[in-house]
Structures are given as structure tokens and as C-alpha cells.
Design a protein around this motif. Structure first.
Motif, PDB file in Angstrom:
ATOM      1  N   HIS A 183     -12.113   0.028  -2.399  1.00 54.81           N
ATOM      2  CA  HIS A 183     -12.717   0.576  -3.615  1.00 54.81           C
ATOM      3  C   HIS A 183     -14.064  -0.085  -3.895  1.00 54.81           C
ATOM      4  N   TYR A 200      -2.121   2.915 -10.828  1.00 50.75           N
ATOM      5  CA  TYR A 200      -1.648   3.251  -9.483  1.00 50.75           C
ATOM      6  C   TYR A 200      -0.139   3.157  -9.302  1.00 50.75           C
ATOM      7  N   SER A 234       0.112   8.833  -4.792  1.00 45.93           N
ATOM      8  CA  SER A 234       0.107   8.039  -3.562  1.00 45.93           C
ATOM      9  C   SER A 234       1.228   7.010  -3.490  1.00 45.93           C
ATOM     10  N   LYS A 235       1.624   6.439  -4.638  1.00 45.29           N
ATOM     11  CA  LYS A 235       2.727   5.470  -4.622  1.00 45.29           C
ATOM     12  C   LYS A 235       4.058   6.151  -4.938  1.00 45.29           C
ATOM     13  N   LEU A 237      -8.789  -3.822  -4.423  1.00 43.45           N
ATOM     14  CA  LEU A 237      -8.874  -3.246  -3.076  1.00 43.45           C
ATOM     15  C   LEU A 237     -10.321  -3.291  -2.587  1.00 43.45           C
ATOM     16  N   SER A 254      -2.263   8.994  -9.423  1.00 48.94           N
ATOM     17  CA  SER A 254      -2.097   9.826  -8.221  1.00 48.94           C
ATOM     18  C   SER A 254      -0.648   9.741  -7.759  1.00 48.94           C
ATOM     19  N   PHE A 285      -3.707  -5.426  -9.708  1.00 51.65           N
ATOM     20  CA  PHE A 285      -3.595  -5.310  -8.252  1.00 51.65           C
ATOM     21  C   PHE A 285      -4.513  -6.326  -7.589  1.00 51.65           C
ATOM     22  N   GLY A 287      -7.089  11.834  -5.523  1.00 53.33           N
ATOM     23  CA  GLY A 287      -6.551  10.482  -5.640  1.00 53.33           C
ATOM     24  C   GLY A 287      -7.576   9.578  -6.290  1.00 53.33           C
ATOM     25  N   PHE A 288      -7.219   8.305  -6.397  1.00 50.39           N
ATOM     26  CA  PHE A 288      -8.103   7.380  -7.104  1.00 50.39           C
ATOM     27  C   PHE A 288      -9.460   7.242  -6.409  1.00 50.39           C
ATOM     28  N   ALA A 289      -9.437   7.160  -5.093  1.00 48.35           N
ATOM     29  CA  ALA A 289     -10.694   6.996  -4.361  1.00 48.35           C
ATOM     30  C   ALA A 289     -11.617   8.184  -4.626  1.00 48.35           C
ATOM     31  N   ASP A 342      -6.942   2.312 -13.705  1.00 44.28           N
ATOM     32  CA  ASP A 342      -6.297   2.706 -12.450  1.00 44.28           C
ATOM     33  C   ASP A 342      -4.793   2.464 -12.624  1.00 44.28           C
ATOM     34  N   ARG A 362      -2.522  13.612  -0.985  1.00 44.49           N
ATOM     35  CA  ARG A 362      -3.876  13.564  -1.553  1.00 44.49           C
ATOM     36  C   ARG A 362      -3.948  14.373  -2.844  1.00 44.49           C
ATOM     37  N   GLY A 407       0.796  -1.228   0.000  1.00 43.00           N
ATOM     38  CA  GLY A 407       0.000   0.000   0.000  1.00 43.00           C
ATOM     39  C   GLY A 407       0.821   1.265   0.000  1.00 43.00           C
TER      40      GLY A 407
HETATM   41  C1  LIG Z   1      -5.084  -0.552  -6.446  1.00 42.75           C
HETATM   42  C2  LIG Z   1      -4.841   0.863  -6.033  1.00 42.75           C
HETATM   43  N1  LIG Z   1      -5.389   1.833  -6.754  1.00 42.75           N
HETATM   44  C3  LIG Z   1      -5.188   3.136  -6.424  1.00 42.75           C
HETATM   45  C4  LIG Z   1      -4.435   3.489  -5.351  1.00 42.75           C
HETATM   46  C5  LIG Z   1      -4.236   4.953  -5.043  1.00 42.75           C
HETATM   47  O1  LIG Z   1      -5.266   5.385  -4.254  1.00 42.75           O
HETATM   48  P1  LIG Z   1      -5.346   6.937  -3.868  1.00 42.75           P
HETATM   49  O2  LIG Z   1      -4.915   7.692  -5.073  1.00 42.75           O
HETATM   50  O3  LIG Z   1      -6.796   7.141  -3.546  1.00 42.75           O
HETATM   51  O4  LIG Z   1      -4.463   7.147  -2.699  1.00 42.75           O
HETATM   52  C6  LIG Z   1      -3.875   2.505  -4.537  1.00 42.75           C
HETATM   53  C7  LIG Z   1      -3.077   2.805  -3.350  1.00 42.75           C
HETATM   54  O5  LIG Z   1      -2.204   3.608  -3.292  1.00 42.75           O
HETATM   55  C8  LIG Z   1      -4.080   1.150  -4.908  1.00 42.75           C
HETATM   56  O6  LIG Z   1      -3.537   0.162  -4.191  1.00 42.75           O
END
Ligand SMILES: Cc1ncc(COP(=O)(O)O)c(C=O)c1O
Length: 493
Positions: A216, A290, A319-320, A213, A317, A260, A188-190, A288, A327, A123
Motif C-alpha cells: 500500500h 480489512y 478479501s479476508k 502493508l 472488501s 495491521f 478492493g482496498f488497493a 481500512d 476482487r 494475508g
Molecule cells: C492491511 C490490509 N488492508 C486491506 C487488505 C485488503 O486488500 P484488498 O481489498 O485490496 O484485497 C488487506 C489484505 O487482505 C490487508 O492486509
């Protein structure tokens, strides 16, 4: 001779008196002093330790010295580090019972903490590697250059500076066909899922990969969207099965670069097939992306979006790549969706700080983002190699599946062994997840005693989250567990 410091309670939340020996390294002295403070009970279980910066300032040492000392003590089990709650004294790192004499080394060994001692969760990226200095430089430059209007209410589509920088970056690094007018900034993706499905710009039902996930899926369920699981294999989702789904299914959510969490890239034929399906159905593919920047064996395959920008919603995003704390994310949309998505965000930007957006724009256009990603790619690649080599030597009955990419790996274990391994690992303070935790609840497979046994079981290991110094210890600990679980019969007991 020893030197002592007292930290002010107001600044760090805990009054901490440390005696640092002047001999040896600063890091060794600090690690020893903290260990003694925990061992003796002066620092009680649960006590929150000062942030690196505060303690480093008080002690007059480098921030990394504190970070390294904390990481070492986390790895040893004296401290726990959790996102959001900082570094604390491990709950069960209790002082030895008074025995009338000095504690023997045996009684001083820390008992396992309740929180993970070895952070192998999937994560998160390595939080200790956040490029603080480069980000601060980008932020300062962005603030200095920002027009006055940037400090007023924000455009819900996002700052033009960021959309322009992303257009260039995404085309160059991910083969995305973008233009600033088609990009909408989000958190972000969410958030993209919330905007598209929660705000009913798009409606379900939605096909999703059978592994993904849970968060999601729950978010979609909360928006009233039914999700239909699509099988996956080592070449990604079996998109050929989309045709058999009812005509009401006009959307599919995929992780094409690196499924994923199972780890296969979507096969070239399937990439073309899913776009054809979307054209025939007048539907959409949600991509996605990610972790698309992190491929280690060769150059990453470009985004599916490049095949047909009118049929794919591309989402990415930081995030990674940088940190989930920022965010910040982006959607590259088919033209006909832009106005609706912008309207769904509201009249003003309410999610992504305009100043953070400007900083990211500067970070991208100055090349700092590329440099950081390159550095992290090397680091994660090294960690993955270390994991694979250690497993090959110590737990050859385990197979690492998926491509050399991303921030996690799936360790395949024989059917029926997943739970044992995950529980044994957790029992040793190693945080890993079983593949079952990512499985869509609607997946029907061959059932054995109520458990789906399609293919092998798996354990998902994140190799990014641990701090650099703690990672090797965590892999050692995991191999120890796998050795014990596998035994001499290759894990088939
Ligand atoms: C499968 C997947 N999609 C998207 C994201 C990114 O999510 P977000 O941009 O909401 O942090 C992640 C985690 O970082 C993820 O594991």
C-alpha cells in the motif's frame, strides 16, 4: 487388489497413472499412491498436479478426499501449494539415488522444498473453505433474477442491488452510517487507494501507521503521495501526534479495528480524537476495515466512520471474509467525494464484474455471508487458540501481542531475535514474516547497528491460510523451531 485410473492429459495437464489400493480409506489410498508416485520419481519435481475437481472426477472420489490428500502431502513436504500456481511436486522431493535395493525409510524422507511447506503467511483466508456451493447458489439466483440491463455496460458506482445490501449489512455488523448513494463499489482496498490517490481525488501528504502493508505504501508512493509514519502502540496509532505534523497533512490512513499487523484496536479516546483532528484540519480519515468482522473475545467495536461520515472514507472488501480472488470491495464516502470518485472510475464499470456484484448482493441478503463469516470466525478462533496454547507450552519466552481478532497474530520475541527466528522458520519450510518487513522505511527509532529496536521484535504468523488439516502440523513445526531458537535461556542468547 488394486484399482488403476489414467487421467487424460488434456483435462488436467499431466498424464497421471495411479494405483489405488482397495483396502482402507479412499483418502489413505490416494495419499499413498501419490506419495509413491513422487517418491519413485514417476512424478518429477515441479510437475503440476491436477486440480481437485478434475482428479476427483477421474477417480470417482469426493473433491475433499483429493484436497485432504494434497494437504497431507504438502504438510509432509512432498508437494507444494502456492496461490496462483496450483499444487506441484516439491522441487527437492527427488527420488532416492539408486542403491541397488529398495529405498529405506531414511532415504525416502523428502528434502525440504523451496516453496513453503507450512503455510503460515499472513494475508489470505483459508482458500479451501471458500463456500463454493453457497456461492454457486447465490450466483445462479442472481443470474436468474438479473434484469437484462445487468448484462450491458455497468454503472461505475456499482450495482444498486449490492449497494443496498451493503447499506444494511454494514450498518448492522459494523456500525457504518451508509446509504446506497454514498457507496462506490471497487475491486478492493488497493483499488480504493488507486482511485482516491492515484486519480488525484485526494492528494497527499498522508499520515500512515508506522506498521502497515508495504504494497500500500508503494502504491501511494507511485501516485506521488508522501507518507509520514505515525507511531503505534497496543492501543493503535498515536493520533495525538497528528497535530504536530505540518498543516499540509490533511489525511490519515488507519486500521482502527485491528492495527495491521501489530494487532491493537484504536482506543476509544483516539477514535474521537482523530475525528476531531480531521474536522479541525478540514481533513479526512481513511479507515481500512480489512478484518473488522473477525473478533473473537467479544463483539467487534464499530467503525470509526459511524462517528462522522463526512470525515471518514470507509473501505472494506471480501478479501479476508470470502476470498481475495473475487476482487470485490466497497467505499462508503463523504457525500462531497462521491461524484469525483465515480468519475475517476470512468464512464462504465471497468473493474468489478456486475454479475459478481449481483451474486454478492444475493449472498449478503440471503444470510449466506453471515453464516460463512460465523463459520470462519469459529474456525480462526480455534486456530488462534491452538497457536496460543502451543506457544505457552513449548515457547513460553514468546508473547502473543494484540487482541484476539483477525487472521494473524504477532509473536513478540526479544530485541535482535526476529531475523534468527524468521530465517530458522523459513529454513524449515515455514512461511512467516518478520515485523520489520511491515515497518515504514522512514521510522526513526533507537538504532543499534543500523537496526531499529523500538520495543520488541516480532514474527507475523497467519493462522488462516493453511488448509484445516495442514494447520496443526504447521504449528507443530513452528513450535519446534521456536524451541530450538529459544533454548534453555528463554531466547536471550
Ligand atoms: C492491511 C490490509 N488492508 C486491506 C487488505 C485488503 O486488500 P484488498 O481489498 O485490496 O484485497 C488487506 C489484505 O487482505 C490487508 O492486509
Amino acid at each position: 487388489m488394486a484399482q488403476s485410473w489414467v487421467n487424460s492429459a488434456e483435462r488436467i495437464g499431466v498424464d497421471l497413472h495411479l494405483e489405488l489400493s482397495r483396502s482402507g480409506s479412499r483418502r489413505g489410498a490416494l495419499t499413498g499412491a501419490l506419495r509413491d508416485a513422487v517418491r519413485s520419481g514417476r512424478l518429477a519435481p515441479g510437475t503440476r498436479l491436477p486440480p481437485y475437481r478434475a482428479l476427483a472426477a477421474d477417480l470417482g472420489v469426493a473433491r475433499n478426499t483429493v484436497a485432504d490428500a494434497y494437504a497431507e502431502l504438502v504438510a509432509e513436504g512432498w508437494l507444494t501449494a502456492r496461490q496462483g500456481s496450483g499444487t506441484r511436486v516439491a522441487e527437492r522431493a527427488r527420488p532416492p539415488e539408486p542403491s541397488g535395493g529398495p529405498a529405506s525409510p531414511r532415504t525416502a524422507v523428502p528434502v525440504r522444498s523451496r516453496g513453503p511447506v507450512h503455510d503460515l503467511r499472513q494475508g489470505a483466508p483459508d482458500a479451501s473453505a471458500f463456500p463454493r456451493a453457497a456461492w454457486a447458489t447465490a450466483y445462479r439466483r442472481a443470474l436468474n433474477a438479473a434484469p437484462v440491463a445487468a448484462f450491458g455496460p455497468g454503472d461505475p458506482q456499482g450495482r444498486i442491488e449490492l449497494r443496498t445490501a451493503l447499506t444494511e449489512y454494514l450498518a448492522r455488523s459494523r456500525g457504518v452510517r451508509a446509504e446506497p448513494g454514498r457507496i462506490v463499489i471497487c475491486s478492493g482496498f488497493a483499488h480504493a487507494l488507486r482511485l482516491l490517490y492515484g486519480e488525484k481525488v485526494l492528494r497527499g501528504p498522508l499520515a500512515v501507521e508506522e506498521y502497515g502493508l508495504g504494497f500500500h505504501r508503494e502504491l501511494l508512493a507511485g501516485a506521488g503521495v508522501r507518507t509520514i509514519p505515525l507511531p503505534v502502540d497496543e492501543h493503535g496509532a498515536l493520533v495525538g501526534e497528528l497535530g504536530a505534523l505540518g498543516a499540509g497533512v490533511r489525511g490519515v490512513l488507519l486500521t482502527p479495528a485491528h492495527q495491521f499487523p501489530t494487532g491493537g484496536p484504536l482506543h476509544a479516546e483516539r477514535r474521537a480524537a482523530v475525528v476531531d483532528w480531521a474536522r479541525r484540519r478540514d481533513g479526512l480519515v481513511m479507515e481500512d476495515d480489512y478484518d473488522g468482522e473477525f473478533r473473537y473475545d467479544r463483539k467487534p467495536v464499530g467503525a470509526v466512520q459511524g462517528l462522522d461520515p463526512e470525515r471518514v472514507v470507509y473501505v472494506g472488501s471480501v478479501s479476508k471474509s470470502l476470498s481475495p480472488a473475487l476482487r470485490l470491495g466497497w467505499m462508503v464516502l463523504p457525500e462531497h467525494l462521491v461524484a469525483e470518485v465515480v468519475a475517476a472510475k470512468g464512464e462504465r464499470e471497468g473493474w468489478a464484474s456486475a454479475l459478481d456484484q449481483l451474486a454478492l448482493a444475493e449472498f449478503l441478503s440471503s444470510g449466506a455471508y453471515d453464516r460463512h463469516v460465523r463459520r470462519m470466525r469459529q474456525r480462526y478462533r480455534g486456530r488462534r487458540d491452538l497457536l496460543v496454547a502451543a506457544l505457552a507450552e513449548r515457547a513460553p519466552w514468546v508473547r502473543v501481542s494484540g487482541i484476539a481478532a483477525g487472521l494473524h497474530a504477532v509473536l513478540r520475541v526479544p530485541s535482535g531475535r526476529e531475523r534468527d527466528v524468521v530465517e530458522a522458520a523459513r529454513g524449515r519450510g515455514i512461511s512467516v514474516d518478520g515485523l520489520a518487513e511491515f515497518r515504514h522505511p522512514g521510522v526513526r527509532g533507537e538504532r543499534e547497528g543500523g537496526v531499529v529496536v523500538r520495543g520488541e521484535d516480532g514474527v507475523v504468523v497467519g493462522y488462516a491460510a493453511a488448509a484445516e488439516r495442514a494447520y496443526g502440523v504447521a504449528v507443530e513445526a513452528l513450535c519446534g523451531v521456536l524451541e530450538r531458537c529459544g533454548g534453555s535461556d528463554g531466547g536471550r542468547r
